[in-house]
Design a protein around this motif. Structure first.
Motif, mmCIF file in Angstrom:
data_model
loop_
_atom_site.group_PDB
_atom_site.id
_atom_site.type_symbol
_atom_site.label_atom_id
_atom_site.label_comp_id
_atom_site.label_asym_id
_atom_site.label_seq_id
_atom_site.Cartn_x
_atom_site.Cartn_y
_atom_site.Cartn_z
ATOM 1 N N GLY A 254 1.001 -1.227 -0.136
ATOM 2 C CA GLY A 254 -0.183 -0.098 -0.056
ATOM 3 C C GLY A 254 0.883 1.324 0.043
ATOM 4 N N LEU A 255 1.349 1.411 1.262
ATOM 5 C CA LEU A 255 2.300 2.572 1.129
ATOM 6 C C LEU A 255 3.430 2.964 0.150
ATOM 7 C CD1 LEU A 255 2.971 2.991 5.155
ATOM 8 C CD2 LEU A 255 1.346 4.448 3.677
ATOM 9 N N SER A 256 3.805 1.488 -0.453
ATOM 10 C CA SER A 256 5.231 1.741 -1.295
ATOM 11 C C SER A 256 4.618 2.067 -2.539
ATOM 12 C CB SER A 256 5.640 0.270 -1.581
ATOM 13 O OG SER A 256 4.842 -0.541 -1.741
ATOM 14 N N GLU A 257 3.471 2.280 -2.684
ATOM 15 C CA GLU A 257 2.674 2.402 -4.183
ATOM 16 C C GLU A 257 2.513 4.202 -4.382
ATOM 17 O OE1 GLU A 257 2.764 0.531 -6.469
ATOM 18 O OE2 GLU A 257 3.319 -1.346 -5.483
ATOM 19 N N ILE A 258 2.725 4.756 -3.174
ATOM 20 C CA ILE A 258 2.435 6.303 -3.222
ATOM 21 C C ILE A 258 3.616 6.848 -4.146
ATOM 22 C CG2 ILE A 258 2.186 8.435 -2.024
ATOM 23 C CD1 ILE A 258 1.796 6.665 0.616
ATOM 24 N N PRO A 259 3.166 7.727 -5.126
ATOM 25 C CA PRO A 259 4.276 8.323 -6.025
ATOM 26 C C PRO A 259 5.488 9.019 -5.210
ATOM 27 C CG PRO A 259 2.053 8.854 -6.754
ATOM 28 C CD PRO A 259 1.825 8.136 -5.326
ATOM 29 N N VAL A 260 6.420 8.923 -5.711
ATOM 30 C CA VAL A 260 7.689 9.276 -4.915
ATOM 31 C C VAL A 260 8.033 9.037 -3.557
ATOM 32 C CG1 VAL A 260 9.012 11.451 -4.789
ATOM 33 C CG2 VAL A 260 7.474 11.429 -6.312
ATOM 34 N N ILE A 261 6.983 9.295 -2.675
ATOM 35 C CA ILE A 261 7.304 8.941 -1.356
ATOM 36 C C ILE A 261 7.097 7.441 -1.093
ATOM 37 C CG2 ILE A 261 6.361 9.159 1.180
ATOM 38 C CD1 ILE A 261 4.668 11.677 0.103
ATOM 39 N N GLY A 262 6.542 6.929 -1.897
ATOM 40 C CA GLY A 262 6.521 5.248 -1.618
ATOM 41 C C GLY A 262 7.660 4.713 -1.895
ATOM 42 N N PRO A 263 8.253 4.649 -3.093
ATOM 43 C CA PRO A 263 9.609 4.171 -3.352
ATOM 44 C C PRO A 263 10.725 4.481 -2.426
ATOM 45 C CG PRO A 263 8.661 4.883 -5.313
ATOM 46 C CD PRO A 263 7.700 5.405 -4.190
ATOM 47 N N VAL A 264 10.732 5.846 -2.234
ATOM 48 C CA VAL A 264 11.694 6.579 -1.399
ATOM 49 C C VAL A 264 11.915 6.112 0.030
ATOM 50 C CG1 VAL A 264 12.730 8.585 -0.519
ATOM 51 C CG2 VAL A 264 12.029 8.583 -2.797
ATOM 52 N N LEU A 265 10.520 5.913 0.660
ATOM 53 C CA LEU A 265 10.450 5.669 2.064
ATOM 54 C C LEU A 265 10.078 4.025 2.363
ATOM 55 C CD1 LEU A 265 8.622 8.655 3.652
ATOM 56 C CD2 LEU A 265 11.213 8.246 3.370
ATOM 57 N N PHE A 266 9.108 3.562 1.463
ATOM 58 C CA PHE A 266 8.715 2.381 1.892
ATOM 59 C C PHE A 266 9.167 1.058 0.996
ATOM 60 C CE2 PHE A 266 5.811 5.671 3.585
ATOM 61 C CZ PHE A 266 6.136 5.432 4.783
ATOM 62 N N ARG A 267 9.915 1.276 0.154
ATOM 63 C CA ARG A 267 10.563 0.189 -0.571
ATOM 64 C C ARG A 267 12.165 0.128 -0.424
ATOM 65 N NH1 ARG A 267 8.822 0.794 -6.701
ATOM 66 N NH2 ARG A 267 6.727 1.206 -5.719
ATOM 67 N N GLN A 268 12.344 -0.289 0.735
ATOM 68 C CA GLN A 268 13.726 -0.311 1.441
ATOM 69 C C GLN A 268 13.875 -1.681 2.207
ATOM 70 O OE1 GLN A 268 16.131 1.872 0.684
ATOM 71 N NE2 GLN A 268 15.022 3.794 0.442
ATOM 72 N N THR A 269 15.144 -1.798 2.717
ATOM 73 C CA THR A 269 15.370 -2.923 3.395
ATOM 74 C C THR A 269 15.014 -2.912 4.893
ATOM 75 O OG1 THR A 269 17.558 -2.287 3.992
ATOM 76 C CG2 THR A 269 17.346 -3.794 1.968
ATOM 77 N N LEU A 270 14.892 -4.016 5.540
ATOM 78 C CA LEU A 270 14.605 -4.048 7.029
ATOM 79 C C LEU A 270 15.378 -2.815 7.785
ATOM 80 C CD1 LEU A 270 12.935 -5.289 9.667
ATOM 81 C CD2 LEU A 270 14.882 -6.828 9.786
ATOM 82 N N LEU A 271 16.835 -2.871 7.579
ATOM 83 C CA LEU A 271 17.734 -1.933 8.050
ATOM 84 C C LEU A 271 17.113 -0.484 7.932
ATOM 85 C CD1 LEU A 271 20.314 -1.959 9.564
ATOM 86 C CD2 LEU A 271 21.704 -1.557 7.408
ATOM 87 N N VAL A 272 16.706 -0.027 7.041
ATOM 88 C CA VAL A 272 16.167 1.159 6.649
ATOM 89 C C VAL A 272 15.001 1.572 7.771
ATOM 90 C CG1 VAL A 272 14.996 3.224 5.252
ATOM 91 C CG2 VAL A 272 16.941 1.533 4.464
#
Lengths: 428, 432
Positions: A254-272
């Motif tokens: 869900g969150l990772s599908e938001i344009p710009v913010i999604g891929p930046v903030l919510f398409r990361q590894t567990l470490l982030v």
């Protein structure tokens, strides 16, 4: 932070006497930067070029078409708005009004956009990739500066962040490689950092050795030990000891599908994601919990803390080790986080940058986070512009964050004050 | 603190534990054992032992023999001995004298290499030591070396001057380069209170990128070359070799020794040095006494930077004359911090520490070549040495050396007995 205290402690004093001289540093700096942007990005370059900003990544559900803007015209508009903000800061300074950090922050964004318009004239800038890469590169800096905050707030100067990062990177790589699980690497990394923290605090608290000296020497020690083990044990059997075991990217549904913010903030590894948690927890607990109050009391006035029954040295020992563990976790970025095998001195001075981020953020977790992001951004900007081609030599770009830090530390951004008793061993 | 246990130990009714003569003998021994030199010696020993553990742990043969340790422990100890012995003997022969050398030149070559390598360490260590004594922590030697090398090298290969003058100008240029770079931190500290640790760390990074950039511009890059390397230093700007072309040892080493003497005079005999030390000991008192702390800060950084710049000159005008590269400073700037620490910021100590670390480095290369033990072990040994030196109580605890001013062992024993007697008077009487 100091303003409310003054009003609370001395309300009866006449206000005129409390007035400090007006600081013109910020308006002057902003105006100069704004004029630079206006002249070099907006007026001097020849017109006719377009800068394209690519917003969506290939894997996005909602595709947004790239935005193409005329380079010089946009830069001109952006720099005029930036100059207007500079004018606002003149007005605020003259009237002694406090505008908060939003003004330099917005100014910075405008300036960078104007710069990108100029640097990317006739080319395409991947905006989302630029931002997510910036967050990615700032991971060790954020963890490192959180470690620095924990240690310095309790009164121990932690120059050994570099060593803790390197130790964490090493152990994470080895454990992840031996076990085949990058998550076990994440568990192991803090242990290495904590060990360095133990050495730091033992020498600082038990033997009263100058903390900067211990920190510098521990960095050399960790470089020596990891290099030695790397060239003897790890290179002898790379398949067993030093395999690449990258952490998988976990997209938040869900969150990772938001344009710009999604891929930046919510398409990361567990470490982030752990990084978000660490910053939030630290910001809340440092200023809103008994633990945080005690920690800060020990760092500011250990004698007072001791008088009310806080065990100063035990508090220092525990929190320095915790800080070491946090930096160690950040070290996991270099190996399992970035999906690389361990290499010699692979932290490359990031620990020192984390230290600068901590100071730039005035020993506050949120402040340090943004300072670290700034460093990560400039690092990634250099890489991105290197790929698309830029008129500026890469070395000058790479130099910029360090020069900015020097200006910041020299008080152009505002006077910073370290915890009062950092670096001083406590003896009854 | 020292008087109390003594009087307690000599309470009436306690046996006199040692005769007068014995006491004098022990006094001398104690004095030796309490001195900082013994602590330094034992710190080196402890660090070498820890290094040996690492060498043994990574040795294949030691690992296999440890597998059947309980069956044949002698194999394990033999393997251990040969692994450690070979590595350290190679280290020693690479640093001091090569016993296997066929000619006299080959035999003494290692010691000259040690001197060559130690030259930049001594220069930069002297500068950092001055900073320590004035209460400034200058981590920026690395950047100052780079700037010194840039300016010294540039003067060297750009101008064509008579022999003596050319070298002199290049050396002065190197000193000025380092001094200017360090003064940035000094001036910022003096005027705005900017923490010199952070500013010098940042200046190190800026210097690395600056030399990287300049090596791509016509100012430094050799014409017609694509690599980031400058033209070689012409012979007229090189430090003359001291022992002929067979050895790399150059006049820079003598200059470093001279610099140590000058620094000694400056710190111990001059008004300026007195001010430096006063500010380092207590800046508030120094200010009260009418000294300008800001002025001292700028001066200290400038002098420290000039010395680091000379370290850069030792590299670009002496050891590495084939052309300036971005790696000119290696890790000398950081190693010099440990050199200054080990030398306790005193000129003589710094020279000796510089020679020791130069030897470890020169010997480390020989060790790596001969026995395959990576040179990184040297870093481990170095950092352990400094850690131990910085914590004398730890070294004393490990080797059971007496604490200066503390009770002697006999006094402690007497004290303990007294305490026991006080705690259990009844049993004592019954036994009597």
């Amino acid at each position: 932070m100091s303003a409310p205290t003054t009003t609370r402690t001395a309300p009866a004093e006449p206000r005129v006497a409390a007035l400090t001289p007006i600081s013109w540093k910020l308006p002057i700096a902003l105006t100069v930067l704004g004029l630079v942007a206006l002249v070099f990005f907006g007026i001097v370059p020849a017109g006719g070029h377009h800068t394209t900003f690519r917003i969506s990544t290939a894997s996005d559900a909602f595709q947004i078409s790239p935005v193409a803007v005329p380079s010089t015209a946009t830069a001109l508009v952006l720099s005029i708005v930036a100059l207007a903000l500079a004018g606002l800061s003149w007005w605020a300074a003259a009237g002694r009004r406090r505008l908060g950090v939003w003004l330099p922050a917005v100014f910075g964004v405008l300036w960078v956009l104007a710069f990108l318009c100029w640097a990317g004239a006739g080319k395409t800038i991947p905006l989302t990739g630029l931002l997510s890469g910036a967050l990615f590169l700032s991971v060790p800096l954020v963890f490192g500066s959180m470690s620095g905050i924990l240690c310095e707030r309790v009164g121990i100067i932690n120059i050994a962040i570099e060593g803790q990062l390197l130790g964490g990177a090493f152990l994470a790589a080895v454990v992840a490689s031996l076990s085949g699980s990058p998550y076990l690497g994440l568990v192991a990394a803090p242990i290495a950092g904590a060990l360095v923290g133990v050495l730091l605090v033992v020498f600082a608290v038990r033997y009263w050795v100058d903390q900067i000296i211990v920190g510098v020497v521990l960095n050399v020690l960790v470089i020596g030990v990891t290099n030695y083990l790397f060239s003897t044990v790890l290179t002898n059997n790379v398949g067993t000891w030093n395999r690449r075991t990258p952490l998988p990217v976990l997209a938040v549904p869900g969150l990772s599908e938001i344009p710009v913010i999604g891929p930046v903030l919510f398409r990361q590894t567990l470490l982030v994601y752990l990084l978000y948690v660490a910053v939030v927890i630290l910001q809340i607990y440092l200023f809103r919990s008994r633990w945080g109050l005690r920690l800060r009391a020990v760092g500011e006035h250990p004698k007072a803390a001791d008088t009310v029954g806080i065990n100063v040295n035990r508090t220092r020992i525990r929190n320095t080790i915790l800080g070491g563990a946090v930096a160690g976790l950040g070290g996991a970025f270099f190996t399992v986080g970035a999906g690389l095998a361990f290499g010699r001195e692979m932290t490359g001075g990031k620990g020192y940058i984390a230290l600068a981020a901590m100071i730039l953020g005035r020993w506050n977790p949120i402040g340090a986070l943004f300072a670290a992001l700034l460093f990560g951004f400039s690092d990634n900007l250099q890489t991105t512009l290197g790929i698309v081609g830029t008129p500026i030599p890469s070395q000058i770009m790479l130099m910029t964050p360090y020069v900015v830090t020097i200006f910041a530390v020299a008080g152009l951004v505002g006077r910073v004050r370290a915890p009062a008793s950092e670096g001083i061993p406590y003896t009854k | 603190m020292s008087d109390e246990p003594t009087t307690e130990a000599r309470r009436p009714g306690q046996p006199v534990l040692e005769s007068k003569v014995d006491e004098v003998g022990r006094g001398v021994l104690r004095e030796i054992l309490e001195s900082s030199w013994v602590v330094t010696l034992f710190a080196v020993v402890a660090a070498l032992v820890l290094g040996a553990i690492l060498i043994a742990a990574a040795d294949q043969h030691v690992q296999t023999t440890a597998g059947y340790f309980f069956a044949r422990p002698s194999d394990f100890f033999n393997a251990l001995g040969s692994a450690v012995g070979n590595a350290y003997s190679a280290l020693f022969q690479g640093a001091v004298v090569n016993f296997h050398g066929t000619t006299f030149a080959r035999v003494i070559r290692p010691i000259t290499e040690t001197m060559t390598v130690s030259t930049p360490l001594i220069f930069a260590g002297l500068g950092i030591g001055i900073g320590f004594r004035a209460g400034l922590f200058n981590i920026g030697a690395q950047g100052q070396i780079i700037l010194g090398a840039i300016l010294g090298g540039w003067v060297g290969f750009t101008f064509h001057l008579p022999v003596g003058l050319h070298l002199l100008l290049a050396v002065v240029g190197a000193a000025v380069g380092g001094a200017v770079w360090a003064s940035i931190a000094g001036v910022l500290k003096a005027t705005t209170g900017a923490n010199e640790v952070i500013v010098t760390i940042m200046l190190n990074n800026v210097a690395v990128y600056l030399i990287g950039y300049l090596l791509t511009t016509p100012m430094l890059q050799a014409p017609g070359v694509n690599n980031p390397i400058s033209p070689p230093t012409p012979p007229s700007a090189q430090y003359p070799l001291l022992l002929g072309s067979q050895f790399r040892l150059h006049l820079g080493f003598v200059l470093a020794l001279l610099a140590a003497v000058v620094v000694w005079w400056l710190m111990e005999r001059s008004t300026l040095g007195l001010r430096f030390r006063a500010v380092g000991a207590n800046p508030h008192a120094a200010r009260t006494a009418g000294m300008s702390v800001a002025w001292v800060t700028v001066w200290v950084m400038a002098i420290a930077g000039a010395l680091s710049g000379l370290a850069g000159s030792a590299q670009v005008l002496g050891t590495e004359t084939s052309g300036l590269t971005a790696g000119v400073a290696a890790s000398f700037g950081f190693d010099a911090i440990t050199v200054a620490l080990l030398g306790r910021s005193k000129p003589l100590g710094t020279v000796l520490a510089g020679l020791l670390f130069g030897g470890l480095r020169a010997g480390g290369f020989a060790m790596q070549a001969r026995t395959g033990t990576p040179i990184d072990i040297v870093l481990v040994v170095q950092s352990f040495i400094v850690l131990f030196i910085a914590a004398p109580p730890l070294v004393r605890a490990i080797f059971r050396l007496p604490t200066p001013g503390g009770p002697t062992r006999a006094q402690r024993r007497a004290q303990k007995r007294a305490a026991r007697a006080a705690a259990q008077p009844v049993t004592e009487e019954v036994q009597a």
